[in-house]
Design a protein around this motif. Structure first.
Motif, mmCIF file in Angstrom:
data_model
loop_
_atom_site.group_PDB
_atom_site.id
_atom_site.type_symbol
_atom_site.label_atom_id
_atom_site.label_comp_id
_atom_site.label_asym_id
_atom_site.label_seq_id
_atom_site.Cartn_x
_atom_site.Cartn_y
_atom_site.Cartn_z
ATOM 1 N N TYR A 139 0.679 -0.756 0.076
ATOM 2 C CA TYR A 139 -0.364 0.535 0.072
ATOM 3 C C TYR A 139 0.735 1.370 -0.273
ATOM 4 C CZ TYR A 139 -3.838 -3.583 1.400
ATOM 5 O OH TYR A 139 -4.118 -4.693 1.251
ATOM 6 N N GLU A 140 1.629 0.983 -0.948
ATOM 7 C CA GLU A 140 2.868 2.128 -0.495
ATOM 8 C C GLU A 140 2.398 2.460 -1.635
ATOM 9 O OE1 GLU A 140 7.099 0.926 2.104
ATOM 10 O OE2 GLU A 140 6.434 0.746 -0.339
ATOM 11 N N TYR A 141 2.279 4.268 -2.366
ATOM 12 C CA TYR A 141 2.431 4.751 -3.448
ATOM 13 C C TYR A 141 3.689 5.698 -2.899
ATOM 14 C CZ TYR A 141 1.723 8.533 -7.522
ATOM 15 O OH TYR A 141 1.789 9.125 -8.336
ATOM 16 N N LEU A 142 4.723 5.122 -4.373
ATOM 17 C CA LEU A 142 5.906 5.111 -4.378
ATOM 18 C C LEU A 142 5.786 6.276 -6.049
ATOM 19 C CD1 LEU A 142 7.730 1.593 -4.995
ATOM 20 C CD2 LEU A 142 6.914 3.333 -3.079
ATOM 21 N N ASN A 143 6.625 7.438 -5.518
ATOM 22 C CA ASN A 143 6.907 8.761 -6.607
ATOM 23 C C ASN A 143 7.830 8.416 -7.675
ATOM 24 O OD1 ASN A 143 6.174 11.503 -7.403
ATOM 25 N ND2 ASN A 143 6.735 12.621 -6.052
ATOM 26 N N PHE A 144 7.708 8.591 -8.415
ATOM 27 C CA PHE A 144 8.574 8.384 -9.665
ATOM 28 C C PHE A 144 9.000 9.568 -10.546
ATOM 29 C CE2 PHE A 144 8.681 3.832 -8.179
ATOM 30 C CZ PHE A 144 10.142 3.800 -7.957
ATOM 31 N N SER A 145 8.166 10.229 -9.796
ATOM 32 C CA SER A 145 7.864 11.841 -10.397
ATOM 33 C C SER A 145 8.542 12.907 -9.390
ATOM 34 C CB SER A 145 7.478 12.397 -11.243
ATOM 35 O OG SER A 145 6.324 13.069 -11.460
ATOM 36 N N ASP A 146 9.287 13.787 -10.694
ATOM 37 C CA ASP A 146 9.466 15.011 -10.016
ATOM 38 C C ASP A 146 8.711 16.033 -9.242
ATOM 39 O OD1 ASP A 146 9.099 16.091 -11.878
ATOM 40 O OD2 ASP A 146 10.810 17.165 -12.147
ATOM 41 N N GLY A 147 7.300 15.590 -9.614
ATOM 42 C CA GLY A 147 5.887 16.158 -8.925
ATOM 43 C C GLY A 147 5.413 15.907 -7.539
ATOM 44 N N GLN A 148 5.223 16.481 -7.104
ATOM 45 C CA GLN A 148 4.345 16.597 -5.625
ATOM 46 C C GLN A 148 2.940 16.480 -5.698
ATOM 47 O OE1 GLN A 148 6.664 15.417 -2.915
ATOM 48 N NE2 GLN A 148 8.527 16.087 -4.913
ATOM 49 N N ALA A 150 1.221 14.113 -6.367
ATOM 50 C CA ALA A 150 -0.066 13.140 -6.320
ATOM 51 C C ALA A 150 0.013 13.160 -4.703
ATOM 52 C CB ALA A 150 0.649 12.150 -7.221
ATOM 53 N N ALA A 151 0.863 13.028 -3.943
ATOM 54 C CA ALA A 151 0.337 13.100 -3.162
ATOM 55 C C ALA A 151 -0.470 13.753 -1.670
ATOM 56 C CB ALA A 151 1.270 14.061 -2.006
ATOM 57 N N GLU A 152 -1.712 14.457 -3.008
ATOM 58 C CA GLU A 152 -3.043 15.076 -2.323
ATOM 59 C C GLU A 152 -3.986 14.349 -2.419
ATOM 60 O OE1 GLU A 152 -3.131 18.259 -3.541
ATOM 61 O OE2 GLU A 152 -1.282 19.458 -3.335
ATOM 62 N N GLY A 153 -3.620 13.105 -3.403
ATOM 63 C CA GLY A 153 -5.236 12.111 -3.551
ATOM 64 C C GLY A 153 -5.045 11.745 -3.062
ATOM 65 N N SER A 154 -6.311 10.275 -2.746
ATOM 66 C CA SER A 154 -6.714 9.299 -1.386
ATOM 67 C C SER A 154 -5.832 7.967 -1.993
ATOM 68 C CB SER A 154 -8.026 9.409 -1.723
ATOM 69 O OG SER A 154 -8.295 8.595 -2.989
ATOM 70 N N TRP A 155 -4.843 7.739 -2.414
ATOM 71 C CA TRP A 155 -4.621 6.996 -3.096
ATOM 72 C C TRP A 155 -3.221 6.902 -1.922
ATOM 73 C CZ3 TRP A 155 -5.929 9.935 -6.365
ATOM 74 C CH2 TRP A 155 -4.673 11.197 -7.925
ATOM 75 N N ALA A 156 -2.580 8.183 -1.555
ATOM 76 C CA ALA A 156 -1.323 8.626 -0.730
ATOM 77 C C ALA A 156 -1.419 8.023 0.704
ATOM 78 C CB ALA A 156 -0.741 9.738 -1.334
ATOM 79 N N SER A 157 -2.639 7.659 1.141
ATOM 80 C CA SER A 157 -3.186 8.448 2.570
ATOM 81 C C SER A 157 -4.531 7.678 3.293
ATOM 82 C CB SER A 157 -3.022 9.825 2.940
ATOM 83 O OG SER A 157 -3.739 10.358 2.687
#
Length: 211
Positions: A139-148, A150-157
């Motif tokens: 259940y880890e959302y791994l950010n492979f982009s320099d954009g941040q 995606a952390a705001e999505g319900s899939w990240a927390s």
């Protein structure tokens, strides 16, 4: 591993719409000798390279750049289409969007029915024993982009849709290991070997004589 930088290597903004040329560019993007083909070729050459150091680095660098070229062409084609005033192109795009709406609804309906009929459940495949899953990464959302963003999505927390865990956000890969050394080819395949070519040639001749 690949990381995405939300930048383009070169400007991909057309001066005016041109739906006909956009169609021709699709061959440059995904045709037999297009950028997607070239990117994959360089990628596999790098993964199969038997020479360590600068030669393998060269192939990895070119492969990564070619994927950037794929991105530029895809954006250029999309802009050439979206800017167009051609009624025929707009009509076709309208139809394709409508069909995509249908396909999305088909998948949603099919997934719901599979669960209602007890044929499948989340996560898929539901028959795989969860005890054998590397659950620490499930259940880890791994950010492979320099954009941040995606952390705001319900899939990240928060709770996961399958009800079995909590999402977490990780800025980058949560695990990494060094790349292994290049393999050494059988000299009879005439691949480029790290050692002197004359030795590989002699070794191949000896193996041929003994086989």
């Amino acid at each position: 591993m690949f990381f995405h930088r939300q930048e383009l290597q070169f400007d991909a903004t057309p001066d005016k719409p041109d739906a006909v040329y956009a169609r021709r560019l699709q061959e440059v993007l995904g045709g037999q000798y297009g950028e997607i083909t070239v990117a994959m070729q360089y990628g596999f050459q790098a993964w199969n390279c038997h020479l360590p150091g600068k030669y393998r680095d060269l192939l990895y660098g070119i492969a990564a750049e070619e994927f950037g070229h794929v991105e530029m062409l895809a954006i250029m084609i999309a802009r050439l289409h979206s800017m167009t005033d051609d009624a025929g192109v707009k009509s076709m795009l309208s139809f394709l969007i409508a069909r995509d709406t249908m396909h999305q609804n088909q998948w949603i309906a099919a997934a719901r029915e599979l669960q209602e009929e007890n044929r499948e459940a989340l996560p898929v495949p539901s028959t795989f024993p969860r005890s054998k899953e590397a659950s620490e990464h499930a259940y880890e959302y791994l950010n492979f982009s320099d954009g941040q963003a995606a952390a705001e999505g319900s899939w990240a927390s928060g709770p996961t849709p399958d009800g079995h865990g909590e999402f977490s956000y990780v800025d980058g890969p949560s695990s990494r290991v060094p790349m292994g050394p290049p393999t050494r080819p059988d000299p009879r395949f005439h691949g480029t070997d790290p050692g002197p070519a004359v030795l590989s040639k002699a070794e191949g001749a000896i193996r041929d004589a003994l086989s």
